[in-house]
Design a protein around this motif. Sequence first.
Motif, PDB file in Angstrom:
ATOM      1  N   PRO A  66       0.811  -1.230   0.000  1.00 28.08           N
ATOM      2  CA  PRO A  66       0.000   0.000   0.000  1.00 28.08           C
ATOM      3  C   PRO A  66       0.839   1.272   0.000  1.00 28.08           C
ATOM      4  CG  PRO A  66      -0.886  -1.581   1.576  1.00 28.08           C
ATOM      5  CD  PRO A  66       0.432  -2.133   1.103  1.00 28.08           C
ATOM      6  N   LYS A  67       1.971   1.276   0.723  1.00 27.83           N
ATOM      7  CA  LYS A  67       2.803   2.479   0.777  1.00 27.83           C
ATOM      8  C   LYS A  67       3.414   2.799  -0.584  1.00 27.83           C
ATOM      9  CE  LYS A  67       5.365   1.259   4.348  1.00 27.83           C
ATOM     10  NZ  LYS A  67       6.381   1.360   5.429  1.00 27.83           N
ATOM     11  N   GLU A  68       3.823   1.754  -1.325  1.00 32.32           N
ATOM     12  CA  GLU A  68       4.382   1.970  -2.657  1.00 32.32           C
ATOM     13  C   GLU A  68       3.311   2.438  -3.628  1.00 32.32           C
ATOM     14  OE1 GLU A  68       7.581   1.946  -3.469  1.00 32.32           O
ATOM     15  OE2 GLU A  68       7.951   1.614  -1.337  1.00 32.32           O
ATOM     16  N   ARG A  69       2.096   1.917  -3.464  1.00 31.56           N
ATOM     17  CA  ARG A  69       0.981   2.375  -4.311  1.00 31.56           C
ATOM     18  C   ARG A  69       0.694   3.856  -4.067  1.00 31.56           C
ATOM     19  NH1 ARG A  69      -2.492  -1.926  -6.273  1.00 31.56           N
ATOM     20  NH2 ARG A  69      -4.269  -0.502  -6.227  1.00 31.56           N
ATOM     21  N   VAL A  70       0.734   4.267  -2.794  1.00 33.68           N
ATOM     22  CA  VAL A  70       0.471   5.669  -2.457  1.00 33.68           C
ATOM     23  C   VAL A  70       1.549   6.573  -3.057  1.00 33.68           C
ATOM     24  CG1 VAL A  70       0.457   7.319  -0.544  1.00 33.68           C
ATOM     25  CG2 VAL A  70      -0.887   5.219  -0.389  1.00 33.68           C
ATOM     26  N   LYS A  71       2.810   6.135  -3.024  1.00 30.86           N
ATOM     27  CA  LYS A  71       3.882   6.927  -3.624  1.00 30.86           C
ATOM     28  C   LYS A  71       3.637   7.141  -5.112  1.00 30.86           C
ATOM     29  CE  LYS A  71       7.663   5.661  -0.482  1.00 30.86           C
ATOM     30  NZ  LYS A  71       8.987   4.967  -0.382  1.00 30.86           N
ATOM     31  N   LEU A  72       3.240   6.080  -5.801  1.00 28.04           N
ATOM     32  CA  LEU A  72       2.962   6.184  -7.238  1.00 28.04           C
ATOM     33  C   LEU A  72       1.780   7.103  -7.492  1.00 28.04           C
ATOM     34  CD1 LEU A  72       3.383   5.305 -10.187  1.00 28.04           C
ATOM     35  CD2 LEU A  72       1.914   3.326  -9.712  1.00 28.04           C
ATOM     36  N   ILE A  73       0.739   6.992  -6.666  1.00 27.61           N
ATOM     37  CA  ILE A  73      -0.461   7.812  -6.837  1.00 27.61           C
ATOM     38  C   ILE A  73      -0.131   9.287  -6.619  1.00 27.61           C
ATOM     39  CG2 ILE A  73      -2.707   8.365  -5.802  1.00 27.61           C
ATOM     40  CD1 ILE A  73      -2.995   5.314  -5.263  1.00 27.61           C
ATOM     41  N   ASP A  74       0.636   9.582  -5.579  1.00 23.10           N
ATOM     42  CA  ASP A  74       1.010  10.982  -5.306  1.00 23.10           C
ATOM     43  C   ASP A  74       1.833  11.567  -6.456  1.00 23.10           C
ATOM     44  OD1 ASP A  74      -0.297  11.061  -2.912  1.00 23.10           O
ATOM     45  OD2 ASP A  74       1.448  10.547  -1.703  1.00 23.10           O
ATOM     46  N   ALA A  75       2.778  10.784  -6.981  1.00 22.27           N
ATOM     47  CA  ALA A  75       3.612  11.265  -8.086  1.00 22.27           C
ATOM     48  C   ALA A  75       2.780  11.489  -9.341  1.00 22.27           C
ATOM     49  CB  ALA A  75       4.734  10.261  -8.367  1.00 22.27           C
ATOM     50  N   THR A  76       1.835  10.580  -9.594  1.00 17.29           N
ATOM     51  CA  THR A  76       0.963  10.714 -10.770  1.00 17.29           C
ATOM     52  C   THR A  76       0.083  11.945 -10.651  1.00 17.29           C
ATOM     53  OG1 THR A  76       0.934   8.306 -10.995  1.00 17.29           O
ATOM     54  CG2 THR A  76      -0.778   9.548 -12.159  1.00 17.29           C
ATOM     55  N   GLN A  77      -0.441  12.165  -9.455  1.00 14.71           N
ATOM     56  CA  GLN A  77      -1.291  13.331  -9.222  1.00 14.71           C
ATOM     57  C   GLN A  77      -0.534  14.636  -9.482  1.00 14.71           C
ATOM     58  OE1 GLN A  77      -2.404  14.511  -5.146  1.00 14.71           O
ATOM     59  NE2 GLN A  77      -4.507  14.106  -5.765  1.00 14.71           N
ATOM     60  N   GLN A  78       0.720  14.687  -9.042  1.00  7.11           N
ATOM     61  CA  GLN A  78       1.525  15.882  -9.250  1.00  7.11           C
ATOM     62  C   GLN A  78       1.763  16.133 -10.737  1.00  7.11           C
ATOM     63  OE1 GLN A  78       2.338  18.062  -6.890  1.00  7.11           O
ATOM     64  NE2 GLN A  78       3.172  19.368  -8.503  1.00  7.11           N
ATOM     65  N   LYS A  79       2.058  15.081 -11.491  1.00  6.58           N
ATOM     66  CA  LYS A  79       2.256  15.224 -12.935  1.00  6.58           C
ATOM     67  C   LYS A  79       0.982  15.726 -13.614  1.00  6.58           C
ATOM     68  CE  LYS A  79       5.721  11.550 -13.446  1.00  6.58           C
ATOM     69  NZ  LYS A  79       5.988  10.216 -14.031  1.00  6.58           N
ATOM     70  N   LEU A  80      -0.149  15.194 -13.192  1.00 10.41           N
ATOM     71  CA  LEU A  80      -1.415  15.582 -13.809  1.00 10.41           C
ATOM     72  C   LEU A  80      -1.753  17.037 -13.499  1.00 10.41           C
ATOM     73  CD1 LEU A  80      -3.512  14.220 -15.591  1.00 10.41           C
ATOM     74  CD2 LEU A  80      -4.851  13.727 -13.552  1.00 10.41           C
ATOM     75  N   MET A  81      -1.451  17.480 -12.289  1.00 12.95           N
ATOM     76  CA  MET A  81      -1.732  18.873 -11.935  1.00 12.95           C
ATOM     77  C   MET A  81      -0.882  19.821 -12.772  1.00 12.95           C
ATOM     78  SD  MET A  81      -1.887  20.742  -8.198  1.00 12.95           S
ATOM     79  CE  MET A  81      -2.550  19.268  -7.473  1.00 12.95           C
ATOM     80  N   GLU A  82       0.377  19.448 -13.004  1.00 14.91           N
ATOM     81  CA  GLU A  82       1.247  20.272 -13.846  1.00 14.91           C
ATOM     82  C   GLU A  82       0.733  20.311 -15.276  1.00 14.91           C
ATOM     83  OE1 GLU A  82       5.015  18.430 -13.349  1.00 14.91           O
ATOM     84  OE2 GLU A  82       5.309  19.169 -11.292  1.00 14.91           O
ATOM     85  N   SER A  83       0.187  19.193 -15.757  1.00 14.84           N
ATOM     86  CA  SER A  83      -0.347  19.134 -17.120  1.00 14.84           C
ATOM     87  C   SER A  83      -1.586  20.005 -17.278  1.00 14.84           C
ATOM     88  CB  SER A  83      -0.672  17.682 -17.482  1.00 14.84           C
ATOM     89  OG  SER A  83      -1.354  17.598 -18.710  1.00 14.84           O
ATOM     90  N   VAL A  84      -2.416  20.035 -16.230  1.00 19.39           N
ATOM     91  CA  VAL A  84      -3.675  20.800 -16.293  1.00 19.39           C
ATOM     92  C   VAL A  84      -3.416  22.291 -16.435  1.00 19.39           C
ATOM     93  CG1 VAL A  84      -5.649  21.484 -14.866  1.00 19.39           C
ATOM     94  CG2 VAL A  84      -5.092  19.076 -15.133  1.00 19.39           C
ATOM     95  N   ALA A  85      -2.236  22.754 -16.038  1.00 21.02           N
ATOM     96  CA  ALA A  85      -1.918  24.182 -16.133  1.00 21.02           C
ATOM     97  C   ALA A  85      -1.930  24.687 -17.571  1.00 21.02           C
ATOM     98  CB  ALA A  85      -0.557  24.461 -15.501  1.00 21.02           C
ATOM     99  N   THR A  86      -1.876  23.779 -18.537  1.00 17.73           N
ATOM    100  CA  THR A  86      -1.921  24.172 -19.955  1.00 17.73           C
ATOM    101  C   THR A  86      -3.289  23.946 -20.576  1.00 17.73           C
ATOM    102  OG1 THR A  86      -1.168  21.970 -20.685  1.00 17.73           O
ATOM    103  CG2 THR A  86       0.524  23.611 -20.175  1.00 17.73           C
ATOM    104  N   HIS A  87      -4.267  23.564 -19.784  1.00 17.96           N
ATOM    105  CA  HIS A  87      -5.616  23.333 -20.303  1.00 17.96           C
ATOM    106  C   HIS A  87      -6.178  24.644 -20.865  1.00 17.96           C
ATOM    107  CE1 HIS A  87     -10.019  22.707 -20.159  1.00 17.96           C
ATOM    108  NE2 HIS A  87      -9.718  21.440 -20.366  1.00 17.96           N
TER     109      HIS A  87
END
Length: 564
Positions: A66-87
């Motif tokens: 579960p801890k490794e899954r959370v790390k991946l989820i947090d990193a993915t969320q950060q990438k997606l937020m950066e991508s949304v800045a160009t929406h």
Amino acid sequence: MALLTSMANEDPAKYVKVVTDLKQVGDAVATNMGITVGLDDIEPEYGPRDKILKGALAKIKGIKDPKERVKLIDATQQKLMESVATHPGQMTLMAVSGGRGSLAQLMRTVASPVAVVDSKQNTQPWLISRSYAEGLKAPDLWAELNESRRNAVETNLSVTVPGEMGKLFVNTMSDQLVTMADCGTKNGILLHSDDPHIHDRYVARTGELITSSVADRLRKEGKDVLVRSPMTCEAPHGVCQKCQGLNERGQDHTVGTNVGMRAAQAIAEPLTQLSLNAKHAVRTTGAGSATLSGLAGIRQLTSIPQSFTNKATLATRTGHVTGVKEAPQGGNYVFVDDKQHYLPPALGVSVKVGDRVEQGDMLSTGVPKPDEIVQYKGLGAGRAYLVDALHTAYGTSGINLDKRHLELLAKADLNYVRIMDTDNGDLGVMRGDIVDYNLFRASLANHTKVVPLGDALGETLSDNVLHHTAGTRVTQGLASELRRKGITHVPIGPRVPLHEMIMKPIARTPLLNPDVFARLGHRNLKESLLEGAATGEHADIHSTHPVPALVFGAEFGKGPGGRY
């Protein structure tokens, strides 16, 4: 904002004209143009979103921890937020500019929330792949329900909790008046020359005011600067003008200004908005994080509940790490010499076998509990930690508070010492009595000597050194810290009474005030009256606290130098 502040300090007349002109331009834009938002502004862009989520979805299927899954989820969320800045669209423009909303809210609508938290605000090991505009799948909705319920409750409490905290801040800080021009201290706190919070302060050893031009010169030198601070002010009561620094008009605060009340209002004012924002927030911090944010984080740091979220495990003794092993119930055991410390499963181990640690050092990831820092490392270390932790909690929510407000809070909140013996008769108290820190410090003045730092190991400071307070034991770690900061000699007290530094929840701090009438301005009125009558306590109507004078009803604010 920094440019306008600099202009206000250096050329007030020009500042008034520029601000007025800017306001007129803003009024014209708002009247003539405005912003229209349509459905196309929240239309999902599947291409960029799916490109980020595709790889994450493929990876997460093979991760069981579960801890490794959370790390991946947090990193993915950060990438997606950066991508949304160009929406494309007006919603993105408003979010990026700070005009309204946030990228986190926009991300949930046009891309995906990615992560949601459970009832304890820990990120759940479940990755959500669809946006609110599309509609969540049934499993995604089930995972998201905990956060939705919590946000609904937080919305209903959005006024009551900030209101209560505002009253607590006021009651804790209401006696912090500017009482004198200069306390005369050459001590202060170290800030780096590129820290914007050095502005409008005085250099501790020279008394030079740090204007914008002085700050530019210091920035070129690239060194730490010892500046005056409310936290290290040595005024017997309240604070002095030099330690408080300039006000918003670029002038010294006049004697009598209740800077504590103003600071309390500045600290409390953003809390209602933070509470309202909580239901829209995207938590990107995983379990075991070393920071807290938002209203919940600020409340936790000041209320120090027993159930402290992500509480770091601190060493309870000085020694060497002799072992690290997994605990059968989950988590880990860390041994300092023969002393066992338990680290819950959510926390990572931050030390290794052979490391030397001191009392209060972190053995794990997570958030140190402020009262434990005070217990192990002293009032000064606790004050500095509280200021930095609160400033980070506000900062991660987009609020850049003047650190002097928080320094004043730390001084008022962490200001009491329990005397454990009465060998030193200067205090005139009984064993177990709680005294004001300034009284404790003053009692050591006649029993102090300055020695080289190397000779002070194991001794106790008898006066303030940087942010470290009198009564703090000089350990190897503290000596190393002071040596790095250029301190070569320190004051020690050969007759320091056995004592205990105290930090209570902010709801209890005003009840430590020795003035019985001051306590009556807070809560627990019956207990305060009974205790005051039983022990013969008194109130000083000439003190800096407003309540005794109001109770007396005849005069207010009269001190040795006249009326405040």
